[in-house]
Scaffold this motif. Sequence first.
Motif, short mmCIF file in Angstrom:
data_model
loop_
_atom_site.label_atom_id
_atom_site.label_comp_id
_atom_site.label_asym_id
_atom_site.label_seq_id
_atom_site.Cartn_x
_atom_site.Cartn_y
_atom_site.Cartn_z
N ILE A 32 0.74 -1.25 0.05
CA ILE A 32 -0.07 0.05 -0.13
C ILE A 32 0.89 1.25 0.16
CG2 ILE A 32 -1.98 1.30 1.24
CD1 ILE A 32 -2.37 -1.50 2.64
N ASN A 33 0.70 2.18 -0.56
CA ASN A 33 1.25 3.69 -0.59
C ASN A 33 1.42 3.92 0.68
OD1 ASN A 33 0.76 6.56 -0.42
ND2 ASN A 33 1.63 6.30 -2.59
N PHE A 34 2.63 4.35 0.98
CA PHE A 34 3.03 4.87 2.39
C PHE A 34 2.02 5.90 3.09
CE2 PHE A 34 5.60 6.40 5.95
CZ PHE A 34 6.25 5.42 6.31
N ASP A 35 1.97 7.10 2.16
CA ASP A 35 0.89 7.97 2.48
C ASP A 35 -0.41 7.42 2.93
OD1 ASP A 35 3.34 9.58 2.33
OD2 ASP A 35 2.75 10.50 0.60
N LEU A 36 -0.89 6.94 2.11
CA LEU A 36 -2.31 6.24 2.12
C LEU A 36 -2.45 5.58 3.38
CD1 LEU A 36 -5.18 6.00 1.16
CD2 LEU A 36 -4.28 3.81 0.01
N ILE A 37 -1.44 4.67 3.89
CA ILE A 37 -1.38 4.02 5.34
C ILE A 37 -1.47 5.02 6.35
CG2 ILE A 37 -0.40 2.43 6.83
CD1 ILE A 37 0.95 0.90 4.46
N SER A 38 -0.53 6.06 6.20
CA SER A 38 -0.79 7.28 7.27
C SER A 38 -2.08 7.91 7.29
CB SER A 38 0.33 8.17 6.95
OG SER A 38 1.58 7.80 6.85
N SER A 39 -2.74 8.26 6.15
CA SER A 39 -3.78 8.79 6.18
C SER A 39 -4.98 7.92 6.71
CB SER A 39 -4.04 9.40 4.59
OG SER A 39 -5.30 8.79 4.08
N ILE A 40 -4.89 6.67 6.22
CA ILE A 40 -6.16 5.77 7.02
C ILE A 40 -5.96 5.89 8.75
CG2 ILE A 40 -6.59 3.32 7.23
CD1 ILE A 40 -6.06 2.98 4.37
N PHE A 41 -4.70 5.83 9.16
CA PHE A 41 -4.47 5.83 10.38
C PHE A 41 -5.03 7.18 10.93
CE2 PHE A 41 -2.33 6.59 14.50
CZ PHE A 41 -2.42 5.35 15.07
N ASP A 42 -4.53 8.22 10.58
CA ASP A 42 -4.68 9.22 11.06
C ASP A 42 -6.46 9.70 11.10
OD1 ASP A 42 -2.21 9.86 11.24
OD2 ASP A 42 -2.06 11.26 9.70
N LYS A 43 -7.10 9.33 10.09
CA LYS A 43 -8.72 9.43 9.81
C LYS A 43 -9.16 8.72 10.87
CE LYS A 43 -9.44 10.09 5.06
NZ LYS A 43 -9.79 9.43 4.17
N LEU A 44 -8.80 7.29 11.08
CA LEU A 44 -9.15 6.43 12.31
C LEU A 44 -9.07 7.34 13.64
CD1 LEU A 44 -8.40 2.95 11.32
CD2 LEU A 44 -10.41 3.72 11.45
N TYR A 45 -7.86 7.96 13.74
CA TYR A 45 -7.56 8.59 14.98
C TYR A 45 -8.50 9.66 15.37
CZ TYR A 45 -4.77 10.81 18.57
OH TYR A 45 -4.55 11.44 19.71
N GLU A 46 -8.66 10.44 14.27
CA GLU A 46 -9.44 11.66 14.30
C GLU A 46 -10.80 11.27 14.78
OE1 GLU A 46 -9.22 14.21 11.10
OE2 GLU A 46 -10.96 15.29 11.47
N MET A 47 -11.36 10.29 14.15
CA MET A 47 -12.66 9.65 14.38
C MET A 47 -13.07 9.19 15.70
SD MET A 47 -13.61 8.06 10.57
CE MET A 47 -14.98 8.11 10.04
N SER A 48 -11.62 8.56 16.37
CA SER A 48 -11.81 8.11 17.77
C SER A 48 -11.82 8.86 18.90
CB SER A 48 -10.92 6.76 17.82
OG SER A 48 -9.65 7.39 17.80
N VAL A 49 -11.60 10.05 18.72
CA VAL A 49 -11.26 11.19 19.64
C VAL A 49 -12.38 10.90 20.28
CG1 VAL A 49 -11.30 13.63 20.10
CG2 VAL A 49 -9.98 12.92 18.20
N ASP A 50 -12.32 11.19 21.73
CA ASP A 50 -13.14 10.96 22.91
C ASP A 50 -13.58 9.34 23.27
OD1 ASP A 50 -13.66 13.65 23.34
OD2 ASP A 50 -15.29 13.73 22.12
N ASN A 51 -12.57 8.59 22.61
CA ASN A 51 -12.77 7.17 22.71
C ASN A 51 -13.96 6.62 22.11
OD1 ASN A 51 -10.30 6.81 23.64
ND2 ASN A 51 -10.93 7.04 25.81
N THR A 52 -14.50 7.29 21.01
CA THR A 52 -15.85 6.67 20.21
C THR A 52 -15.55 5.54 19.68
OG1 THR A 52 -16.20 9.10 19.63
CG2 THR A 52 -17.25 7.47 18.46
N GLU A 53 -16.29 4.60 19.86
CA GLU A 53 -16.12 3.21 19.43
C GLU A 53 -16.52 3.19 17.89
OE1 GLU A 53 -15.65 -0.16 20.73
OE2 GLU A 53 -15.38 0.30 22.68
N LEU A 54 -15.53 2.88 17.00
CA LEU A 54 -15.87 3.01 15.90
C LEU A 54 -16.15 1.34 15.12
CD1 LEU A 54 -12.76 4.93 14.44
CD2 LEU A 54 -15.14 5.88 14.65
N PRO A 55 -17.09 1.41 14.23
CA PRO A 55 -17.46 0.26 13.44
C PRO A 55 -16.44 -0.22 12.59
CG PRO A 55 -19.07 1.72 12.66
CD PRO A 55 -18.07 2.24 13.76
N ALA A 56 -15.18 -0.41 12.79
CA ALA A 56 -14.16 -0.65 11.90
C ALA A 56 -13.28 -1.79 12.45
CB ALA A 56 -13.26 0.48 11.40
N PHE A 57 -13.06 -3.03 11.73
CA PHE A 57 -12.45 -3.98 12.28
C PHE A 57 -11.45 -4.50 11.44
CE2 PHE A 57 -16.72 -3.73 13.95
CZ PHE A 57 -16.32 -3.87 15.39
#
Length: 390
Positions: free
Chosen positions: A212-237
Amino acid sequence: MGTDLVTMADPKSRFSFLNYLKENDRLYKFFIRENFFILRKEYNSYCKWVALQLDNCRFGHQVISVIYDKGLYILSVKNMSTGKEEEYITKKLVLGTGTQPNIPDFANRQQLPKVLHTSQYQFRKSEILNSTSVSIIGSGQSAAEIFSDLLPELESGLKINWFTRSERYFPLEYSKLTLELTSPEYVDYFYHLSSEKRRQILNAQNGLYKGINFDLISSIFDKLYEMSVDNTELPAFLRTNCRLNSISSTLKGSNLLEFTEVHQQRNFTSESDYVILATGYKYNEPACIEGIQSRIMRTSENLLNVSRNYTVDINNNEIFVQNAELHSHGFVSPDLGMGAYRNSRIINTIAGKEIYRVEKRIAFQEFGVPVNSEEKFQEGESIKNLAESL
Ligand SMILES: NC(=O)c1ccc[n+]([C@@H]2O[C@H](COP(=O)([O-])OP(=O)(O)OC[C@H]3O[C@@H](n4cnc5c(N)ncnc54)[C@H](OP(=O)(O)O)[C@@H]3O)[C@@H](O)[C@H]2O)c1
């Protein structure tokens, strides 16, 4: 830019991407953009621009069969708009029929209407957005791009599973000394190894052409991080080491997936509405060459026996292949930059003279035993002889 249609073979060609930009008044905009990567939309527009200028390309024509008669190949070709069959006669054939979606045998899509390959994603995305859950299988660039595209839907409650057989979600390696493996001399080196050694090497080279493109991996992680602020449970597995073994439909119309965790050697199941097979592409020989099988060379494993100059025929100069030589020429086979090199060699062989100058060496590093060494390649050919035979 190296991956336009012509530049690596002939930067002076009027079909270059830069010339496309110039002719369409976009060169200065591109210059100011200062980004080497061509947008997909623009690459598509560029390819159309080139194709419209080539009156020797026949679109909407299907080759139905090929036979051989007294030094000539006779092609029956169906014009898809008129339905009429026409005959074309040629001395040489280049098979550039590409790869097809790699669908595991157990994923019968007639019986499993909500199972699709990544190549269908854009056409069926709206169905997926209207569903409650989706599983993505595989961890190549296609899987990652789709996972990233669907990520915002987590917030509307879409459950997204991302399973892969690989040990980890690994990046495509782009370091410069590794990029030197996309070179004529590495192809020479790889080609002259035993088939068993080549298979072993290819198995260890996934990170060079499947990651996978290196920047895409970072961007996926960063989006997950942002969406999980306040420890929101994300329906991503996300789960690695999971080999998909079968898919069956449930009574309520969803899909039941059966996996093996390959390290723990334990099976488990998972259910989801839609399944996206990001399981890649593979080469299938086109059915139309059935009638010329006796002219085609095979390995003991019944693979195409592709010679160094990309021919597969018994005379070594009639039938050429493009991107059907992963097993013999290595991971660079689907590489667009090396495609120009391969095509230059094919054109030079067909013409019997040098139409395009072909680089013999491009890398700083060398492969195999040193030139002055007494050691020889397995087939008794020294590196120097190899370079001269290019
Ligand atoms: N933007 C772009 O330029 C772009 C976009 C998409 C693709 N591409 C290129 O196109 C080529 C194909 O990419 P791709 O992502 O479609 O496919 P791919 O790189 O071949 O990846 C296929 C994935 O499916 C996994 N897989 C296969 N069978 C499986 C099973 N039964 N269970 C679980 N996982 C399974 C593979 O795991 P293993 O590793 O274990 O085999 C691998 O992770 C690549 O060269 C890629 O770089 C480029």
